[in-house]
Structure formats: structure tokens, C-alpha cells
Design a protein around this motif. Structure first.
Motif, short mmCIF file in Angstrom:
data_model
loop_
_atom_site.label_atom_id
_atom_site.label_comp_id
_atom_site.label_asym_id
_atom_site.label_seq_id
_atom_site.Cartn_x
_atom_site.Cartn_y
_atom_site.Cartn_z
N ARG A 120 0.82 -1.21 0.00
CA ARG A 120 0.00 0.00 0.00
C ARG A 120 0.86 1.26 0.00
O ARG A 120 0.47 2.29 -0.56
CB ARG A 120 -0.94 0.00 1.21
CG ARG A 120 -2.12 -0.91 1.06
CD ARG A 120 -2.99 -0.54 -0.15
NE ARG A 120 -3.71 0.72 0.04
CZ ARG A 120 -4.12 1.50 -0.94
NH1 ARG A 120 -3.84 1.20 -2.20
NH2 ARG A 120 -4.78 2.61 -0.68
N GLU A 121 2.04 1.18 0.60
CA GLU A 121 2.96 2.32 0.57
C GLU A 121 3.41 2.62 -0.86
O GLU A 121 3.86 3.73 -1.15
CB GLU A 121 4.17 2.03 1.45
CG GLU A 121 3.87 2.10 2.95
CD GLU A 121 5.03 1.64 3.79
OE1 GLU A 121 6.09 1.29 3.20
OE2 GLU A 121 4.90 1.60 5.03
N ARG A 122 3.27 1.63 -1.73
CA ARG A 122 3.61 1.81 -3.14
C ARG A 122 2.36 2.02 -3.98
O ARG A 122 2.41 2.00 -5.20
CB ARG A 122 4.43 0.60 -3.62
CG ARG A 122 5.85 0.67 -3.11
CD ARG A 122 6.44 -0.66 -2.73
NE ARG A 122 7.76 -0.46 -2.14
CZ ARG A 122 7.97 -0.12 -0.87
NH1 ARG A 122 6.94 0.02 -0.05
NH2 ARG A 122 9.18 0.08 -0.40
N TYR A 123 1.21 2.13 -3.29
CA TYR A 123 -0.07 2.52 -3.89
C TYR A 123 -0.65 1.46 -4.82
O TYR A 123 -1.35 1.77 -5.79
CB TYR A 123 0.06 3.89 -4.59
CG TYR A 123 0.70 4.87 -3.65
CD1 TYR A 123 0.01 5.33 -2.54
CD2 TYR A 123 2.03 5.25 -3.81
CE1 TYR A 123 0.61 6.17 -1.62
CE2 TYR A 123 2.64 6.08 -2.90
CZ TYR A 123 1.93 6.54 -1.80
OH TYR A 123 2.52 7.35 -0.87
N PHE A 124 -0.39 0.19 -4.51
CA PHE A 124 -1.04 -0.89 -5.24
C PHE A 124 -2.49 -1.00 -4.77
O PHE A 124 -2.82 -0.76 -3.61
CB PHE A 124 -0.32 -2.21 -5.00
CG PHE A 124 0.92 -2.40 -5.81
CD1 PHE A 124 0.85 -2.95 -7.08
CD2 PHE A 124 2.15 -2.01 -5.32
CE1 PHE A 124 2.00 -3.13 -7.85
CE2 PHE A 124 3.30 -2.18 -6.07
CZ PHE A 124 3.23 -2.73 -7.34
N ILE A 208 6.96 -10.55 -18.66
CA ILE A 208 6.20 -9.72 -17.72
C ILE A 208 7.20 -8.90 -16.90
O ILE A 208 8.12 -9.45 -16.29
CB ILE A 208 5.34 -10.59 -16.79
CG1 ILE A 208 4.33 -11.40 -17.60
CG2 ILE A 208 4.63 -9.74 -15.76
CD1 ILE A 208 3.56 -12.43 -16.79
N GLN A 209 7.03 -7.59 -16.88
CA GLN A 209 7.98 -6.71 -16.25
C GLN A 209 7.81 -6.68 -14.73
O GLN A 209 6.70 -6.49 -14.21
CB GLN A 209 7.83 -5.28 -16.80
CG GLN A 209 8.09 -5.16 -18.29
CD GLN A 209 9.52 -5.55 -18.65
OE1 GLN A 209 10.48 -5.07 -18.03
NE2 GLN A 209 9.66 -6.41 -19.65
N ILE A 210 8.94 -6.89 -14.04
CA ILE A 210 8.98 -6.79 -12.57
C ILE A 210 9.85 -5.58 -12.22
O ILE A 210 10.98 -5.48 -12.71
CB ILE A 210 9.60 -8.06 -11.94
CG1 ILE A 210 8.83 -9.31 -12.35
CG2 ILE A 210 9.66 -7.94 -10.44
CD1 ILE A 210 9.50 -10.60 -11.90
N PRO A 211 9.36 -4.64 -11.44
CA PRO A 211 8.11 -4.64 -10.66
C PRO A 211 6.97 -3.85 -11.29
O PRO A 211 5.93 -3.69 -10.67
CB PRO A 211 8.56 -3.94 -9.37
CG PRO A 211 9.55 -2.91 -9.85
CD PRO A 211 10.28 -3.55 -11.00
N ASP A 212 7.16 -3.34 -12.51
CA ASP A 212 6.16 -2.43 -13.08
C ASP A 212 4.81 -3.10 -13.31
O ASP A 212 3.76 -2.50 -13.05
CB ASP A 212 6.68 -1.84 -14.39
CG ASP A 212 7.90 -0.96 -14.17
OD1 ASP A 212 7.99 -0.37 -13.07
OD2 ASP A 212 8.76 -0.86 -15.05
N LEU A 281 6.31 2.69 -7.78
CA LEU A 281 5.15 3.41 -7.25
C LEU A 281 4.07 3.38 -8.31
O LEU A 281 4.32 3.71 -9.47
CB LEU A 281 5.51 4.86 -6.92
CG LEU A 281 6.49 5.10 -5.76
CD1 LEU A 281 6.88 6.56 -5.70
CD2 LEU A 281 5.88 4.65 -4.44
N VAL A 282 2.89 2.95 -7.93
CA VAL A 282 1.79 2.84 -8.88
C VAL A 282 1.08 4.19 -8.94
O VAL A 282 -0.03 4.38 -8.43
CB VAL A 282 0.82 1.71 -8.49
CG1 VAL A 282 -0.24 1.53 -9.56
CG2 VAL A 282 1.58 0.42 -8.27
N VAL A 283 1.77 5.15 -9.54
CA VAL A 283 1.26 6.52 -9.64
C VAL A 283 1.54 7.05 -11.04
O VAL A 283 2.68 6.96 -11.51
CB VAL A 283 1.93 7.43 -8.59
CG1 VAL A 283 1.41 8.85 -8.71
CG2 VAL A 283 1.71 6.90 -7.19
#
Length: 395
Positions: A120-124, A208-212, A281-283
Motif C-alpha cells: 500500500r505504501e507503493r499505492y497498489f 512480464i515486467q517486474i516490478p512495473d 510506485l503505482v502513480v
């Protein structure tokens, strides 16, 4: 019933067998904790990881012992240990009905909460648990994570397959089929480093790209597997040595026929090692993402909102609006939250004083830290430390 030692027998050197596999970091760390505790306080002869002709962890037939510390993970090992009728402490999370031993193991509920907070700190907002059938970890580990995710109002995808089908190619194909149906970007909590590195290899092979596209967090740390993975795997640091030390304390009481207050003692994890597999970060807003990265990197040095504005080319008003839009808080609130998360980590993982922790996390004084901590958590910093260490205190 397990045999116990008389007071006269307790004066002699005890014979204790340790049925824990030392081939991974977790096993070696627990054994290290056992050895340290015995070396400091007891006169025990330790028999470490004996094997039978089939290379299973088994007590030798003619061994005459007083107690057992074991990582019991399957019915046959459980039957073997039960047949010895000796005081026993199980340091694994595997449970079975009718067991006569005590447990000292990692708190899976707190591990799940730590994993979820990390994502959640990375906004998933999309989550999954990955744990192919294995004796290394119980199904409950995934259920704990799903419960935490669901209680926060999100859905959790679960990788499932028949326990009888464990071949490498079968797991790989079923994993690929599962990944095609999951949403992206996806935060995956893997049961331990073994399925985590397998998932990373499968993703890499499928492009599949990690971590994107998929971020992976391992539920335990293995120094080798986590480092050699491509990319290196973020992982949860368990209090494995503390588990070993606590198992010695419990076994000592059992062998002296003293009362142990709880059948199960759960030790909270220590922290998370951040590596590339969750470094995202999922932003979509680049300025907001840049502000978040700056806060994560410099919050502990005592930064203020003005420092963010020096590196992010937006006005204060616009910065405030974006934090309210994405996080429902101000930039100052986020700085404070990041600092307090580091405070929590230091309270649990070190014996540092509040003054030392305040200095290390950007608070002007320990009184400021204590005020902010109580306002945010509803308890004092000392109460928080005591709560997380209560299971390890002597009774």
C-alpha cells in the motif's frame, strides 16, 4: 504423555536433538539462536539435524535424549516425533490435531499485515498470494494475507492447484494461466523465497515486467535466493534467532516439568528488506511520484514541505492538492507517517533508546517523537515496543 526430567536428572547434562534443516537461511538462523541460548544458560548436548538412510530429519534409534526442538512440517515427521514421547517444541507454522508439543513460530497475521502495508505504501490496489503446494509453508499463510487485504476493502487473487501436482513444468504452466487472468499492476505476496524466485523466473520468461507489471515480496529472507534472483527480491526479515532462543526457554521449562503459560508463542517479523522486485510506485502523476520518492529517501533527515518544493517543480498549493487527491492527506502528514513507520521498525528490531531513535528518524527530541507516536497509534512508543516483545519475555 511426554517424559519429564526429575530434579536430580536436571542437574546432569541434557541431551537435546534439533530437527531443523540447516540448508536455508531460516533454518541456520533458528539453529544459531538455539546455540546462542544454550551456550549462555544451559548445559545441553545438542544433536543438530541428524538424518536417516533416506536423508529425512530423524532421531537415531539408539539416541537417549531429554527433549526435541523441531521444524515439523509433515505428518510422517509429526508421527516420528510423537512416538519419542519427549518434551517437544515445534518452530514451524504447520499444525496438526492431537499434537502434544508447544509451538514457537512467526506470527503469520503480523507478517501478512506487514506485507500489505509494504504494497500500500507503493499505492497498489490489486493484490495476490502465490504459494504452490509445499511442505515448507502452511495454507494458512495465504489465508492470513487474504483476510488482511479483504478487511482493507480490496480483493486478493489466490494461486491454487492440486497438492498432488508439484512438477516444475506443471506449476509453471498453471502459474502462467493464472497470471493471464490477474489484473495489473499486481502486488504478489509469495509464501517464501522459493516460490518467489520461481514466480520471478516465470515472469521473466513470459516477458512480464517486474516490478512495473508485477511486484513480488517474499514472506521470508534467504540471503542467496533473494540476491541472485533477477531482479533481486524484496523480503520480510523474520526474528528467526529469537524463535530459536525462545524455543530453548520453553523446552527448558517442559523438561523441568514447569508450567508454560501458552501452547503457542508467536514472534512478530522484524522488518522488510527493500530490493528491486517491489521498487516501484503505482502513480501516473510524475510530479507526485517524484515527491513521494523524495519523502521516502529523506524523511528520516528531518525534511519539511519546503524541501520537497526545492526538487519538485510545482507550487505548494498544487502539491497539497495532489496529496489530498491521491493519499487523502497533506505532504507533512506523509513525511510524519514515513518517519513513524521507521520508528516502529527500530522499536521492534533494536534496543536503542527513544532519544537515539528520535535522532535517527528526524524528530527534534524524544518528547516530540512520543507525542506524534501516541497521536498516530493510540499507544506510547514504550507500550508498542513491549507489545511486540511480550512473547519473548521470561514468564
Amino acid at each position: 504423555m511426554p517424559k519429564s526430567l526429575s530434579s536430580r536428572e536436571s542437574e546432569n547434562q541434557r541431551q537435546v536433538v534439533v530437527l531443523i534443516d540447516p540448508s536455508d537461511s531460516w533454518g541456520r538462523s533458528v539453529i544459531r539462536g538455539i546455540f546462542a541460548a544454550v551456550n549462555q544458560r544451559h548445559r545441553w548436548n545438542l544433536l543438530i539435524a541428524p538424518r536417516d538412510d533416506e536423508w529425512r530429519l530423524r532421531v537415531p534409534r539408539r539416541w537417549k535424549g531429554d527433549g526435541i526442538i523441531a521444524a515439523i512440517r509433515d505428518p510422517k515427521t509429526a508421527e516420528h516425533v510423537r512416538s519419542l514421547q519427549l518434551p517437544t517444541v515445534n518452530v514451524s507454522s504447520w499444525t496438526t490435531s492431537g499434537a502434544s508439543w508447544h509451538w514457537v513460530s512467526t506470527d503469520d497475521d503480523r507478517r501478512a499485515k506487514m506485507a500489505f502495508a509494504h504494497f500500500r505504501e507503493r499505492y497498489f490496489s490489486h493484490f495476490a498470494y502465490y504459494g504452490p503446494p509445499s511442505q515448507r509453508y502452511p495454507d494458512r499463510r495465504g489465508e492470513c494475507f487474504r483476510k488482511v487485504v479483504n478487511e482493507a476493502g480490496f480483493q486478493c487473487e489466490m494461486f491454487t492447484m492440486p497438492s498432488s501436482r508439484r512438477g516444475w513444468s506443471i506449476v509453471n504452466q498453471q502459474t502462467l494461466d493464472w497470471l493471464k487472468k490477474t489484473p495489473r499492476p499486481l502486488a504478489v505476496f509469495a509464501a517464501d523465497p522459493h516460490p518467489a524466485i520461481q514466480l520471478a523466473e516465470i515472469c521473466r520468461g513470459a516477458g512480464i515486467q517486474i516490478p512495473d507489471e508485477i511486484a513480488i515480496l517474499a514472506g521470508d529472507t534467504d540471503d542467496l535466493l533473494c540476491e541472485v534472483s533477477d531482479p533481486p527480491l524484496s523480503s520480510i526479515v523474520l526474528a528467526s534467532e529469537q524463535i530459536g532462543e525462545e524455543s530453548v526457554r520453553v523446552l527448558d521449562k517442559l523438561m523441568l516439568n514447569k508450567r508454560v503459560s501458552a501452547d503457542s508463542i508467536f514472534i512478530p517479523p522484524i522488518s522488510i528488506i527493500n530490493r528491486l522486485s517491489t521498487d516501484t510506485l503505482v502513480v501516473e502523476d510524475p510530479h507526485f511520484a517524484e515527491a513521494l520518492r523524495f519523502i521516502r529517501k529523506h524523511a528520516e533527515s528531518g525534511i519539511k514541505v519546503d524541501d520537497i518544493l526545492q526538487v519538485v517543480p510545482v507550487s505548494r498549493r498544487l502539491l497539497e492538492q495532489r496529496f489530498q487527491r491521491y493519499l487523502k492527506c497533506s505532504p507533512a502528514d506523509e513525511i510524519r507517517r514515513v518517519r513513524l513507520e521507521r520508528v516502529k521498525e527500530l522499536l521492534v528490531s533494536t534496543g536503542n533508546s527513544l532519544e537515539q531513535i528520535a535522532e535517527a528518524t528526524g524528530f527534534r527530541a524524544s518528547s516530540h517523537l512520543c507525542f506524534a507516536f501516541r497521536k498516530a497509534t493510540g499507544q506510547t512508543a514504550r507500550e508498542y515496543r513491549q507489545q511486540f516483545r511480550a512473547d519473548a519475555e521470561s514468564e
